[in-house]
Write a protein that holds these residues in place. Structure first.
Motif, PDB file in Angstrom:
ATOM      1  N   PHE A  37       0.803  -1.219   0.000  1.00 13.08           N
ATOM      2  CA  PHE A  37       0.000   0.000   0.000  1.00 13.08           C
ATOM      3  C   PHE A  37       0.839   1.274   0.000  1.00 13.08           C
ATOM      4  N   GLY A  38       2.169   1.129   0.114  1.00 11.70           N
ATOM      5  CA  GLY A  38       3.030   2.296   0.071  1.00 11.70           C
ATOM      6  C   GLY A  38       2.838   3.241   1.238  1.00 11.70           C
ATOM      7  N   VAL A  39       2.688   2.693   2.443  1.00 11.01           N
ATOM      8  CA  VAL A  39       2.471   3.516   3.633  1.00 11.01           C
ATOM      9  C   VAL A  39       3.677   3.395   4.558  1.00 11.01           C
ATOM     10  N   ALA A  89     -11.841  -6.442   4.991  1.00  9.13           N
ATOM     11  CA  ALA A  89     -10.379  -6.473   5.074  1.00  9.13           C
ATOM     12  C   ALA A  89      -9.785  -7.407   4.023  1.00  9.13           C
ATOM     13  N   ALA A  90     -10.430  -8.552   3.797  1.00 12.61           N
ATOM     14  CA  ALA A  90      -9.899  -9.527   2.839  1.00 12.61           C
ATOM     15  C   ALA A  90      -9.876  -8.969   1.415  1.00 12.61           C
ATOM     16  N   PHE A  91     -10.862  -8.135   1.088  1.00 10.63           N
ATOM     17  CA  PHE A  91     -10.961  -7.608  -0.280  1.00 10.63           C
ATOM     18  C   PHE A  91     -10.672  -6.112  -0.344  1.00 10.63           C
ATOM     19  N   ALA A  92     -10.006  -5.585   0.675  1.00 12.51           N
ATOM     20  CA  ALA A  92      -9.741  -4.141   0.739  1.00 12.51           C
ATOM     21  C   ALA A  92      -8.938  -3.673  -0.475  1.00 12.51           C
ATOM     22  N   PRO A  93      -9.450  -2.686  -1.224  1.00 12.42           N
ATOM     23  CA  PRO A  93      -8.714  -2.195  -2.391  1.00 12.42           C
ATOM     24  C   PRO A  93      -7.578  -1.248  -2.022  1.00 12.42           C
ATOM     25  N   ASP A  94      -7.654  -0.631  -0.825  1.00 16.05           N
ATOM     26  CA  ASP A  94      -6.598   0.271  -0.391  1.00 16.05           C
ATOM     27  C   ASP A  94      -6.504   0.256   1.130  1.00 16.05           C
ATOM     28  N   ALA A 100     -10.676   0.305   8.010  1.00 16.44           N
ATOM     29  CA  ALA A 100     -12.115   0.276   8.301  1.00 16.44           C
ATOM     30  C   ALA A 100     -12.578  -1.141   8.615  1.00 16.44           C
ATOM     31  N   GLY A 101     -12.059  -2.113   7.862  1.00 13.92           N
ATOM     32  CA  GLY A 101     -12.406  -3.502   8.147  1.00 13.92           C
ATOM     33  C   GLY A 101     -11.961  -3.920   9.535  1.00 13.92           C
ATOM     34  N   ARG A 102     -10.770  -3.502   9.947  1.00 15.10           N
ATOM     35  CA  ARG A 102     -10.269  -3.831  11.281  1.00 15.10           C
ATOM     36  C   ARG A 102     -11.140  -3.199  12.361  1.00 15.10           C
ATOM     37  N   VAL A 103     -11.595  -1.979  12.146  1.00 11.06           N
ATOM     38  CA  VAL A 103     -12.452  -1.307  13.129  1.00 11.06           C
ATOM     39  C   VAL A 103     -13.776  -2.052  13.275  1.00 11.06           C
ATOM     40  N   ILE A 104     -14.372  -2.461  12.159  1.00  9.20           N
ATOM     41  CA  ILE A 104     -15.645  -3.193  12.212  1.00  9.20           C
ATOM     42  C   ILE A 104     -15.441  -4.547  12.887  1.00  9.20           C
ATOM     43  N   GLN A 105     -14.328  -5.224  12.581  1.00  7.13           N
ATOM     44  CA  GLN A 105     -14.002  -6.472  13.271  1.00  7.13           C
ATOM     45  C   GLN A 105     -13.937  -6.254  14.786  1.00  7.13           C
TER      46      GLN A 105
END
Length: 483
Positions: A37-39, A89-94, A100-105
């Motif tokens: 992701f280049g972060v 999270a599994a299909f996160a495009p960025d 956001a997926g981690r927060v919902i988890q």
């Protein structure tokens, strides 16, 4: 216990294990994610920090949620959130979608922890709770320890997205098996959620966890250099921590006032039960030791032991200790039902303190097998402590306080896990800096830092022994009278 209840508890245990394992599963995946992701490192750490913050904010509300809605409805909501977050999270495009997926988890995980305890306490008779609480001890103590190992194994053969792809079908199956037999009767709480309490809880508990994690460095164990362990003064982190402490103090005062009218967001009456308070304090000291070992041992093995182990190698080396805890937990639970807490927690506390002290004697050339043996011994001591502590804490509570007692317990566990990690990492930095100032070479200074940190953990572990000597089993008639 009826087979339907066993199936329900089994599904809840599996679901919660997967959820808590997910809390630490990202640790060894940070580098691949930074590249994809280049972060920057400080950005990728939000995958862990955001998860912890969400737990800290949501868990204090679960006491009210469980009393307000049906167990089936709460379980369905928790699992739906976790499944949706895992899929995202599994299909996160960025990267923002992944966070956001981690927060919902984390929102689903936060609800599930107290729900599991409340359901077990409701379905399982007092005389047989030790065995079932032993299984809960597996979930609470073993899942975080095995997360990095599981993720390391997955990353060695597949893409990071499979970490979520493996979890997703297990979560769906647990939801399908666990939902049908849960009570669908609405909860007894009639009053709406107290908004001022919520407005204090969010910045309060979230601020404390964020402030402590940032002061502690906010780094994953797999990529932290010793220099990064040295404590720095981050004005923002200190300010957020201070605000959090003020908000939590105001939150506690407000809850004490609101619980007189049965409208508290988080009822603090469990603290009026002496055994609950003592066992809870013992658990918090144990969490410092457990999470301290989870971060200090990988640091030692990967950077200071002279072996420069890879993250997967480190995870596999620490796996036997986690497996030992898992194997011991049901047997410790059965023993608890027979003999009570003290015959278990006293030797467990002695083993815990002794193993921490032994770890403080490690040297750069210490052989790997010695570290392995010490960690296995440490894990055995923790296995003797977790189940009696959980069971002794929750048994005295009447049924209407089950959800609040478990919410308080899980909230403080999250706080002390963060405190233990940050504090012991800071001690490593302080000890190393002090040794270097005395003229020690870098390797010696580094080992001096680890020695001081393990010694501090050993001293704190003595508190578990002192508290454990005061614990006693709750008789069924005492619990009935309290209700």
């Amino acid at each position: 216990m009826p087979m339907a209840d066993k199936l329900t508890i089994g599904a809840l245990l599996v679901a919660t294990f997967v959820m808590i394992l997910n809390e630490t599963i990202m640790n060894v995946a940070l580098h691949p994610l930074m590249e994809e992701f280049g972060v920057h490192e400080t950005t990728v750490q939000w995958l862990t920090t955001a998860f912890m913050l969400t737990l800290a904010v949501v868990i204090p509300t679960t006491g009210y949620i469980i009393q307000r809605f049906s167990l089936r409805g709460v379980f369905t909501t928790a699992m739906a959130l976790f499944i949706a977050g895992t899929a995202l999270a599994a299909f996160a495009p960025d990267f923002p979608f992944l966070v956001a997926g981690r927060v919902i988890q984390a929102a689903g995980t936060a609800i599930m922890l107290p729900l599991l305890m409340t359901t077990v306490l409701t379905l399982v008779p007092l005389r047989r709770r030790g065995v079932v609480m032993g299984n809960i001890a597996i979930v609470i103590s073993v899942a975080p320890a095995t997360g990095p190992t599981v993720s390391g194994l997955i990353l060695s053969i597949a893409d990071w997205r499979w970490m979520f792809g493996v979890i997703l079908p297990i979560a769906i199956l647990a939801m399908v098996l666990g939902r049908p037999n849960l009570d669908k009767t609405p909860g007894s709480a009639e009053k709406g959620i107290n908004i001022p309490s919520l407005l204090l809880a969010v910045p309060g508990f979230g601020g404390i966890v964020y402030g402590i994690s940032q002061i502690g460095g906010g780094h994953g164990t797999e990529d932290m250099d010793l220099e990064e362990a040295a404590p720095g003064v981050d004005p923002l982190a200190i300010g957020v921590l201070g605000l959090g402490l003020v908000c939590v103090a105001a939150f506690v005062i407000l809850q004490l006032r609101l619980q007189k009218s049965e409208s508290a967001l988080l009822n603090l009456k469990p603290f009026s039960y002496t055994q609950y308070t003592r066992a809870l304090l013992m658990m918090l000291l144990m969490m410092v030791a457990l999470f301290g070992a989870l971060i200090l041992l990988p640091l030692f093995l990967q950077h200071e032991a002279g072996h420069e182990l890879e993250p997967l190698q480190t995870g596999l080396l620490l796996l036997p200790g986690g497996l030992l805890m898992a194997l011991m937990a049901p047997f410790v639970g059965r023993l608890y039902d027979r003999v009570g807490p003290r015959p278990l927690v006293i030797p467990g506390a002695v083993i815990l303190a002794s193993s921490m002290f032994a770890l403080s004697l490690l040297e750069p050339g210490s052989p790997i097998w010695m570290v392995l043996v010490m960690h296995i011994v440490l894990s055995g001591g923790l296995a003797l402590l977790f189940t009696p502590a959980f069971t002794t804490a929750m048994n005295p509570l009447p049924q209407h306080l089950y959800s609040h007692g478990s919410a308080v317990l899980n909230t403080l566990q999250q706080l002390f896990a963060a405190i233990g990690t940050a504090a012991l990492v800071a001690v490593v930095g302080i000890g190393s800096a002090a040794s270097a100032a005395r003229g020690a070479d870098p390797d010696t200074a580094a080992m001096d830092g680890f020695s001081v940190a393990f010694l501090v953990a050993a001293v704190l572990s003595i508190g578990t022994l002192l508290l454990g000597m005061t614990l006693r089993a709750t008789k069924a008639e005492e619990n009935d009278d309290a209700a």
